[in-house]
Design a protein around this motif. Structure first.
Motif, mmCIF file in Angstrom:
data_model
loop_
_atom_site.group_PDB
_atom_site.id
_atom_site.type_symbol
_atom_site.label_atom_id
_atom_site.label_comp_id
_atom_site.label_asym_id
_atom_site.label_seq_id
_atom_site.Cartn_x
_atom_site.Cartn_y
_atom_site.Cartn_z
ATOM 1 N N ASN A 109 15.725 -49.363 7.119
ATOM 2 C CA ASN A 109 15.473 -50.603 8.224
ATOM 3 C C ASN A 109 13.964 -50.649 8.556
ATOM 4 N N ARG A 110 13.102 -49.898 7.943
ATOM 5 C CA ARG A 110 11.755 -49.774 8.321
ATOM 6 C C ARG A 110 10.996 -50.821 7.854
ATOM 7 N N VAL A 111 10.256 -51.457 8.583
ATOM 8 C CA VAL A 111 9.215 -52.596 8.221
ATOM 9 C C VAL A 111 8.168 -52.120 7.577
ATOM 10 N N THR A 112 7.899 -52.534 6.427
ATOM 11 C CA THR A 112 6.547 -52.162 5.695
ATOM 12 C C THR A 112 5.359 -53.045 6.241
ATOM 13 N N GLY A 113 4.270 -52.906 6.076
ATOM 14 C CA GLY A 113 2.949 -53.644 6.518
ATOM 15 C C GLY A 113 2.906 -53.371 8.004
ATOM 16 N N CYS A 114 3.335 -52.456 8.735
ATOM 17 C CA CYS A 114 2.790 -52.243 9.987
ATOM 18 C C CYS A 114 2.097 -50.827 9.972
ATOM 19 N N GLU A 115 1.022 -50.601 10.704
ATOM 20 C CA GLU A 115 0.461 -49.383 11.065
ATOM 21 C C GLU A 115 1.461 -48.431 11.776
ATOM 22 N N SER A 116 1.959 -48.896 12.768
ATOM 23 C CA SER A 116 3.165 -47.974 13.424
ATOM 24 C C SER A 116 4.253 -48.210 12.770
ATOM 25 N N GLN A 117 5.193 -47.249 13.112
ATOM 26 C CA GLN A 117 6.534 -47.228 12.442
ATOM 27 C C GLN A 117 7.372 -48.302 13.459
ATOM 28 N N VAL A 118 7.993 -49.321 12.704
ATOM 29 C CA VAL A 118 9.035 -50.367 13.139
ATOM 30 C C VAL A 118 10.205 -50.423 12.312
ATOM 31 N N LEU A 146 9.748 -71.403 12.871
ATOM 32 C CA LEU A 146 8.875 -70.778 13.934
ATOM 33 C C LEU A 146 7.670 -70.549 13.645
ATOM 34 N N ASP A 147 6.848 -70.637 14.422
ATOM 35 C CA ASP A 147 5.218 -70.576 14.546
ATOM 36 C C ASP A 147 4.987 -69.444 15.446
ATOM 37 N N LEU A 148 4.934 -68.225 14.988
ATOM 38 C CA LEU A 148 4.671 -67.110 15.622
ATOM 39 C C LEU A 148 3.285 -66.989 16.196
ATOM 40 N N PRO A 149 2.083 -67.263 15.532
ATOM 41 C CA PRO A 149 0.866 -67.348 16.250
ATOM 42 C C PRO A 149 1.125 -68.434 17.615
ATOM 43 N N ALA A 150 1.723 -69.460 17.508
ATOM 44 C CA ALA A 150 1.798 -70.107 18.500
ATOM 45 C C ALA A 150 2.578 -69.930 19.727
ATOM 46 N N TRP A 151 3.755 -68.983 19.454
ATOM 47 C CA TRP A 151 4.477 -68.433 20.354
ATOM 48 C C TRP A 151 3.509 -67.246 21.197
ATOM 49 N N PHE A 152 2.797 -66.463 20.555
ATOM 50 C CA PHE A 152 2.052 -65.394 21.277
ATOM 51 C C PHE A 152 0.842 -66.027 22.054
ATOM 52 N N SER A 153 0.310 -67.292 21.536
ATOM 53 C CA SER A 153 -0.518 -68.156 22.258
ATOM 54 C C SER A 153 -0.059 -68.466 23.343
ATOM 55 N N GLN A 154 1.131 -69.132 23.380
ATOM 56 C CA GLN A 154 1.779 -69.597 24.683
ATOM 57 C C GLN A 154 1.992 -68.689 25.594
ATOM 58 N N LEU A 155 2.079 -67.427 25.379
ATOM 59 C CA LEU A 155 2.297 -66.089 26.227
ATOM 60 C C LEU A 155 0.941 -65.751 26.885
ATOM 61 N N GLY A 156 -0.249 -66.197 26.113
ATOM 62 C CA GLY A 156 -1.649 -65.718 26.564
ATOM 63 C C GLY A 156 -1.478 -64.317 25.903
ATOM 64 N N HIS A 162 -5.499 -61.283 22.505
ATOM 65 C CA HIS A 162 -5.616 -59.737 22.628
ATOM 66 C C HIS A 162 -4.928 -59.125 21.480
ATOM 67 N N LEU A 163 -4.276 -59.801 20.250
ATOM 68 C CA LEU A 163 -3.677 -58.985 19.382
ATOM 69 C C LEU A 163 -4.865 -58.720 18.354
ATOM 70 N N SER A 164 -5.064 -57.536 18.042
ATOM 71 C CA SER A 164 -5.784 -56.985 16.800
ATOM 72 C C SER A 164 -5.358 -57.711 15.587
ATOM 73 N N PRO A 165 -6.315 -57.692 14.589
ATOM 74 C CA PRO A 165 -5.659 -57.986 13.403
ATOM 75 C C PRO A 165 -4.600 -57.374 12.789
ATOM 76 N N GLY A 213 1.076 -56.799 11.332
ATOM 77 C CA GLY A 213 2.384 -56.363 11.746
ATOM 78 C C GLY A 213 3.415 -57.018 12.032
ATOM 79 N N LEU A 214 3.234 -57.884 13.121
ATOM 80 C CA LEU A 214 4.045 -59.235 13.637
ATOM 81 C C LEU A 214 4.547 -59.895 12.555
ATOM 82 N N GLN A 215 3.602 -60.402 11.509
ATOM 83 C CA GLN A 215 3.821 -61.241 10.589
ATOM 84 C C GLN A 215 4.723 -60.385 9.711
#
Length: 145
Positions: free
Chosen positions: A46-55, A99-109, A113-116, A121-123
């Motif tokens: 169930n682990r997501v690869t491509g994230c620095e943290s465990q997800v 779904l446009d993920l960058p647009a969603w986080f832009s809408q939230l403001g 503030h998201l590091s690359p 990781g979210l992608q």
């Protein structure tokens, strides 16, 4: 496409925050609301690869709609995951595809503030969602037990 009710609540809550400190605090509160995963669910499958943290990500598909559960060992990332789940849970396969993920986080403001590495990781989480979705069409995706 209209927003799920939880996503609209998130949008309203974040719009009311005057600055980053308030958004960061709210982000962590959203993360604290994630349903915890069991030790068995926090497995390599169930682990997501491509994230620095465990997800970890689990998916269930019923009646044409997706429900995801996720967790992370990083508190800020748990908040971002909670907001992602608020946006995607209950969507159909077709809605997920658009779904446009960058647009969603832009809408939230939150986008600026998201590091690359967090954005990547979210992608990776979204890509894993889409992978589970395509696996469900064939042999079957791992589901929530």
């Amino acid at each position: 496409m209209s927003l799920p009710a939880t996503a609209q609540s998130a949008l309203d809550a974040f719009a009311a925050c005057p600055g980053w400190e308030q958004r960061a605090r709210l982000l962590m509160q959203w993360g604290d609301q994630l349903a915890p995963l069991t030790d068995a669910e926090r497995c390599e499958a169930n682990r997501v690869t491509g994230c620095e943290s465990q997800v970890w990500l689990l998916a269930e598909h019923a009646d044409g709609h997706w429900q995801f559960r996720a967790s992370s060992d990083a508190r800020l990332l748990r908040g971002l995951l909670a907001l992602l789940l608020a946006r995607v849970n209950g969507l159909t396969r077709a809605e997920m595809a658009h779904l446009d993920l960058p647009a969603w986080f832009s809408q939230l403001g939150l986008a600026r503030h998201l590091s690359p590495s967090r954005s990547n990781g979210l992608q990776a989480v979204l890509a894993r969602m889409q992978l589970l979705e395509s696996a469900d069409q064939g042999a079957g995706a791992p589901t929530i037990s």
